[in-house]
Design a protein around this motif. Structure first.
Motif, PDB file in Angstrom:
ATOM      1  N   ASP A  58      56.006  55.718  42.624  1.00 53.52           N
ATOM      2  CA  ASP A  58      55.991  54.550  42.587  1.00 53.52           C
ATOM      3  C   ASP A  58      55.435  53.470  43.744  1.00 53.52           C
ATOM      4  O   ASP A  58      55.621  52.474  43.664  1.00 53.52           O
ATOM      5  N   TYR A  59      54.912  54.185  44.587  1.00 50.09           N
ATOM      6  CA  TYR A  59      54.119  53.295  45.931  1.00 50.09           C
ATOM      7  C   TYR A  59      52.714  53.128  45.364  1.00 50.09           C
ATOM      8  O   TYR A  59      52.085  52.347  46.054  1.00 50.09           O
ATOM      9  N   LEU A  60      52.244  53.676  44.358  1.00 51.00           N
ATOM     10  CA  LEU A  60      50.754  53.657  44.097  1.00 51.00           C
ATOM     11  C   LEU A  60      50.462  52.171  43.528  1.00 51.00           C
ATOM     12  O   LEU A  60      51.189  51.527  42.953  1.00 51.00           O
ATOM     13  N   ALA A  61      49.389  51.770  43.918  1.00 53.04           N
ATOM     14  CA  ALA A  61      48.772  50.214  43.429  1.00 53.04           C
ATOM     15  C   ALA A  61      48.197  50.817  42.066  1.00 53.04           C
ATOM     16  O   ALA A  61      47.725  51.790  41.650  1.00 53.04           O
ATOM     17  N   CYS A  62      48.126  49.503  41.296  1.00 54.54           N
ATOM     18  CA  CYS A  62      47.262  49.515  39.997  1.00 54.54           C
ATOM     19  C   CYS A  62      46.551  48.631  39.978  1.00 54.54           C
ATOM     20  O   CYS A  62      46.425  47.194  40.556  1.00 54.54           O
ATOM     21  N   ASP A  63      45.352  49.014  39.182  1.00 54.68           N
ATOM     22  CA  ASP A  63      44.124  47.956  39.373  1.00 54.68           C
ATOM     23  C   ASP A  63      44.282  47.134  38.019  1.00 54.68           C
ATOM     24  O   ASP A  63      45.184  47.182  37.302  1.00 54.68           O
ATOM     25  N   ASP A  64      43.327  46.232  37.784  1.00 54.44           N
ATOM     26  CA  ASP A  64      43.523  45.379  36.575  1.00 54.44           C
ATOM     27  C   ASP A  64      43.457  45.953  35.203  1.00 54.44           C
ATOM     28  O   ASP A  64      43.771  45.417  34.017  1.00 54.44           O
ATOM     29  N   ASN A  65      42.894  47.388  35.269  1.00 55.22           N
ATOM     30  CA  ASN A  65      42.774  47.976  33.788  1.00 55.22           C
ATOM     31  C   ASN A  65      44.135  48.917  33.768  1.00 55.22           C
ATOM     32  O   ASN A  65      44.075  49.493  32.870  1.00 55.22           O
ATOM     33  N   GLY A  66      44.928  48.414  34.577  1.00 57.59           N
ATOM     34  CA  GLY A  66      46.130  49.520  34.409  1.00 57.59           C
ATOM     35  C   GLY A  66      45.933  50.939  35.177  1.00 57.59           C
ATOM     36  O   GLY A  66      46.950  51.564  34.600  1.00 57.59           O
ATOM     37  N   ASP A 109      44.790  55.380  44.699  1.00 55.15           N
ATOM     38  CA  ASP A 109      45.103  55.382  46.201  1.00 55.15           C
ATOM     39  C   ASP A 109      44.154  56.115  46.786  1.00 55.15           C
ATOM     40  O   ASP A 109      44.004  57.462  46.641  1.00 55.15           O
ATOM     41  N   ASN A 110      43.417  55.718  47.652  1.00 61.76           N
ATOM     42  CA  ASN A 110      42.024  56.190  48.382  1.00 61.76           C
ATOM     43  C   ASN A 110      42.682  57.292  49.042  1.00 61.76           C
ATOM     44  O   ASN A 110      42.056  58.430  49.265  1.00 61.76           O
ATOM     45  N   ASP A 111      43.883  57.377  49.725  1.00 62.50           N
ATOM     46  CA  ASP A 111      44.332  58.339  50.809  1.00 62.50           C
ATOM     47  C   ASP A 111      44.852  59.472  50.047  1.00 62.50           C
ATOM     48  O   ASP A 111      45.091  60.717  50.411  1.00 62.50           O
ATOM     49  N   TYR A 112      45.484  59.288  48.751  1.00 63.60           N
ATOM     50  CA  TYR A 112      46.147  60.308  48.044  1.00 63.60           C
ATOM     51  C   TYR A 112      45.579  60.358  46.479  1.00 63.60           C
ATOM     52  O   TYR A 112      46.449  59.960  45.494  1.00 63.60           O
ATOM     53  N   PRO A 113      44.259  60.673  46.264  1.00 62.11           N
ATOM     54  CA  PRO A 113      43.680  60.536  44.895  1.00 62.11           C
ATOM     55  C   PRO A 113      44.513  61.430  43.897  1.00 62.11           C
ATOM     56  O   PRO A 113      44.468  61.090  42.790  1.00 62.11           O
ATOM     57  N   ASP A 114      45.145  62.496  44.295  1.00 61.72           N
ATOM     58  CA  ASP A 114      45.582  63.561  43.358  1.00 61.72           C
ATOM     59  C   ASP A 114      47.073  62.820  43.052  1.00 61.72           C
ATOM     60  O   ASP A 114      47.289  62.926  41.813  1.00 61.72           O
ATOM     61  N   ASP A 115      47.553  62.037  43.827  1.00 56.43           N
ATOM     62  CA  ASP A 115      48.807  61.337  43.389  1.00 56.43           C
ATOM     63  C   ASP A 115      48.548  60.490  42.254  1.00 56.43           C
ATOM     64  O   ASP A 115      49.056  60.203  41.167  1.00 56.43           O
ATOM     65  N   ALA A 116      47.491  59.608  42.671  1.00 57.51           N
ATOM     66  CA  ALA A 116      46.798  58.512  41.625  1.00 57.51           C
ATOM     67  C   ALA A 116      46.532  59.209  40.191  1.00 57.51           C
ATOM     68  O   ALA A 116      46.853  58.780  39.211  1.00 57.51           O
ATOM     69  N   LYS A 117      45.789  60.370  40.461  1.00 54.43           N
ATOM     70  CA  LYS A 117      45.525  61.140  38.963  1.00 54.43           C
ATOM     71  C   LYS A 117      46.746  61.500  38.331  1.00 54.43           C
ATOM     72  O   LYS A 117      46.755  61.416  37.071  1.00 54.43           O
ATOM     73  N   ARG A 118      47.751  62.022  39.070  1.00 54.75           N
ATOM     74  CA  ARG A 118      49.048  62.443  38.303  1.00 54.75           C
ATOM     75  C   ARG A 118      49.576  61.154  37.517  1.00 54.75           C
ATOM     76  O   ARG A 118      50.202  61.156  36.418  1.00 54.75           O
ATOM     77  N   ALA A 119      49.748  60.101  38.239  1.00 56.06           N
ATOM     78  CA  ALA A 119      50.426  58.858  37.831  1.00 56.06           C
ATOM     79  C   ALA A 119      49.651  58.421  36.542  1.00 56.06           C
ATOM     80  O   ALA A 119      50.329  58.141  35.506  1.00 56.06           O
ATOM     81  N   ASN A 120      48.237  58.510  36.501  1.00 58.95           N
ATOM     82  CA  ASN A 120      47.457  58.297  35.465  1.00 58.95           C
ATOM     83  C   ASN A 120      47.972  59.007  34.273  1.00 58.95           C
ATOM     84  O   ASN A 120      48.025  58.678  33.143  1.00 58.95           O
ATOM     85  N   VAL A 121      47.834  60.428  34.678  1.00 57.77           N
ATOM     86  CA  VAL A 121      48.103  61.364  33.350  1.00 57.77           C
ATOM     87  C   VAL A 121      49.454  61.120  32.806  1.00 57.77           C
ATOM     88  O   VAL A 121      49.542  60.976  31.402  1.00 57.77           O
ATOM     89  N   ILE A 122      50.603  60.954  33.640  1.00 56.95           N
ATOM     90  CA  ILE A 122      51.794  60.747  33.198  1.00 56.95           C
ATOM     91  C   ILE A 122      51.873  59.441  32.258  1.00 56.95           C
ATOM     92  O   ILE A 122      52.634  59.407  31.281  1.00 56.95           O
ATOM     93  N   GLN A 123      51.198  58.462  32.793  1.00 56.51           N
ATOM     94  CA  GLN A 123      51.215  57.181  32.069  1.00 56.51           C
ATOM     95  C   GLN A 123      50.665  57.292  30.653  1.00 56.51           C
ATOM     96  O   GLN A 123      50.963  56.986  29.635  1.00 56.51           O
ATOM     97  N   LYS A 124      49.310  58.126  30.581  1.00 58.24           N
ATOM     98  CA  LYS A 124      49.008  58.451  29.378  1.00 58.24           C
ATOM     99  C   LYS A 124      49.683  59.296  28.365  1.00 58.24           C
ATOM    100  O   LYS A 124      49.963  58.983  27.187  1.00 58.24           O
TER     101      LYS A 124
END
Length: 65
Positions: free
Chosen positions: A33-41, A45-60
């Motif tokens: 829940d700490y991740l930032a979200c861009d205008d496209n949803g 996170d540049n420091d934790y790209p794997d976490d961002a990838k996981r969040a995007n997969v879960i969202q999908k």
């Protein structure tokens, strides 16, 4: 909207199996829940790209159900 090399998989789950997987995804989502979200949803996170990838997969996954 499949990307090259992306395969779709069908799972047949019991209600209990589905609930366990849903609970695991919910817990992982809460952890991210700490991740930032861009205008496209998309989460990033540049420091934790794997976490961002996981969040995007879960969202999908959630958006499909």
């Amino acid at each position: 909207n499949k990307k090259a090399g992306e395969n779709m998989v069908t799972l047949y789950l019991t209600e209990e199996e589905y609930q366990i997987l849903s609970d695991l995804l919910d817990n992982e989502w809460d952890r991210l829940d700490y991740l930032a979200c861009d205008d496209n949803g998309n989460y990033y996170d540049n420091d934790y790209p794997d976490d961002a990838k996981r969040a995007n997969v879960i969202q999908k996954i959630w958006n499909r159900h």
